[in-house]
Design a protein around this motif. Structure first.
Motif, PDB file in Angstrom:
ATOM      1  N   GLN A  43      15.151 -23.651 -42.632  1.00 26.67           N
ATOM      2  CA  GLN A  43      15.705 -24.323 -43.810  1.00 26.67           C
ATOM      3  C   GLN A  43      15.822 -23.340 -44.977  1.00 26.67           C
ATOM      4  N   ILE A  44      14.807 -22.513 -45.158  1.00 19.42           N
ATOM      5  CA  ILE A  44      14.877 -21.507 -46.220  1.00 19.42           C
ATOM      6  C   ILE A  44      15.987 -20.502 -45.916  1.00 19.42           C
ATOM      7  N   TRP A  45      16.075 -20.075 -44.666  1.00 14.97           N
ATOM      8  CA  TRP A  45      17.114 -19.121 -44.229  1.00 14.97           C
ATOM      9  C   TRP A  45      18.506 -19.688 -44.511  1.00 14.97           C
ATOM     10  N   ASN A  46      18.720 -20.948 -44.137  1.00 16.03           N
ATOM     11  CA  ASN A  46      20.037 -21.565 -44.299  1.00 16.03           C
ATOM     12  C   ASN A  46      20.415 -21.776 -45.759  1.00 16.03           C
ATOM     13  N   SER A  47      19.435 -22.120 -46.584  1.00 13.62           N
ATOM     14  CA  SER A  47      19.742 -22.430 -47.986  1.00 13.62           C
ATOM     15  C   SER A  47      19.565 -21.229 -48.908  1.00 13.62           C
ATOM     16  N   GLY A  48      18.842 -20.209 -48.468  1.00  9.81           N
ATOM     17  CA  GLY A  48      18.563 -19.061 -49.328  1.00  9.81           C
ATOM     18  C   GLY A  48      17.293 -19.266 -50.137  1.00  9.81           C
ATOM     19  N   GLU A  49      17.076 -20.493 -50.568  1.00  9.30           N
ATOM     20  CA  GLU A  49      15.862 -20.863 -51.285  1.00  9.30           C
ATOM     21  C   GLU A  49      15.780 -22.381 -51.308  1.00  9.30           C
ATOM     22  N   ASN A  84      10.607 -21.635 -60.328  1.00 11.29           N
ATOM     23  CA  ASN A  84      11.867 -22.359 -60.269  1.00 11.29           C
ATOM     24  C   ASN A  84      12.403 -22.477 -61.692  1.00 11.29           C
ATOM     25  N   PRO A  85      13.505 -21.790 -62.006  1.00 13.67           N
ATOM     26  CA  PRO A  85      14.012 -21.835 -63.378  1.00 13.67           C
ATOM     27  C   PRO A  85      14.505 -23.217 -63.802  1.00 13.67           C
ATOM     28  N   LYS A  86      14.803 -24.094 -62.839  1.00 12.68           N
ATOM     29  CA  LYS A  86      15.287 -25.441 -63.143  1.00 12.68           C
ATOM     30  C   LYS A  86      14.152 -26.448 -63.334  1.00 12.68           C
ATOM     31  N   ASP A  87      12.969 -26.117 -62.820  1.00  9.88           N
ATOM     32  CA  ASP A  87      11.842 -27.045 -62.888  1.00  9.88           C
ATOM     33  C   ASP A  87      10.546 -26.230 -62.896  1.00  9.88           C
ATOM     34  N   ARG A  89       7.606 -27.088 -62.918  1.00  9.85           N
ATOM     35  CA  ARG A  89       6.517 -27.661 -62.130  1.00  9.85           C
ATOM     36  C   ARG A  89       6.582 -27.266 -60.664  1.00  9.85           C
ATOM     37  N   SER A  90       7.714 -26.739 -60.214  1.00  8.71           N
ATOM     38  CA  SER A  90       7.841 -26.412 -58.791  1.00  8.71           C
ATOM     39  C   SER A  90       8.138 -24.925 -58.610  1.00  8.71           C
ATOM     40  N   LYS A  91       8.012 -24.497 -57.375  1.00  5.97           N
ATOM     41  CA  LYS A  91       8.306 -23.109 -57.003  1.00  5.97           C
ATOM     42  C   LYS A  91       9.458 -23.109 -56.008  1.00  5.97           C
ATOM     43  N   LEU A  92      10.229 -22.043 -56.042  1.00  3.44           N
ATOM     44  CA  LEU A  92      11.268 -21.840 -55.042  1.00  3.44           C
ATOM     45  C   LEU A  92      10.668 -21.033 -53.897  1.00  3.44           C
ATOM     46  N   LEU A  93      10.994 -21.420 -52.690  1.00  2.00           N
ATOM     47  CA  LEU A  93      10.543 -20.703 -51.504  1.00  2.00           C
ATOM     48  C   LEU A  93      11.674 -19.825 -51.007  1.00  2.00           C
TER      49      LEU A  93
END
Length: 148
Positions: A43-49, A84-87, A89-93
């Motif tokens: 999922q990370i591979w397909n979306s990039g993050e 995560n620059p948009k939130d 509270r969360s992290k981008l993987l």
């Protein structure tokens, strides 16, 4: 009288046959993530993050289970967390360089495997197979009630 085949019977057989054929190829790799870890990495591979929550929803697992799974992938330097620059509270993987290289290898193995698998099947039939498979998957996720 021949018994009528069912969709789930064919799907189970196909899934089993695929896993038993590709498993030996994947077992030769130095890194051997668990199947659920591979699905998260894909999922990370397909979306990039993506976020933990996105993976949790896709894999239909609770967030704490996905957190542990991602912690293990981070510990092996396959995945990293970034702000995560948009939130806030969360992290981008994201995949690390090691994770990206690993998944390039997975993609090569799967491409060779797929080429053998679809040999002799017309593109029109493959297009129909993909369309029907997507619809079956959608129905399973969205319409079929779990059996309790």
């Amino acid at each position: 009288m021949k018994k009528k085949r069912t969709v789930h019977e064919v799907a189970f057989r196909l899934s089993y046959d695929l896993s038993t054929q590709i498993a030996p190829k994947l077992s030769k790799l130095d890194t051997k993530p668990a199947p659920l870890q591979l699905r998260a990495m894909r999922q990370i591979w397909n979306s990039g993050e993506c976020t933990l929550l996105e993976i949790s929803k896709t894999l239909k697992r609770d967030k704490s289970q996905i957190t542990r799974l991602i912690d293990e992938l981070c510990a092996t330097d396959m995945v990293k967390r970034e702000p995560n620059p948009k939130d806030k509270r969360s992290k981008l993987l994201k995949l690390t360089a090691k994770g990206y290289e690993f998944f390039e290898t997975i993609e090569k193995i799967e491409a060779e495997f797929s080429a053998q698998l679809i040999e002799g099947i017309p593109q029109e039939d493959l297009d129909t197979f993909f369309a029907v498979s997507e619809r079956l998957s959608y129905n399973l996720r969205e319409k079929v009630k779990p059996y309790n």
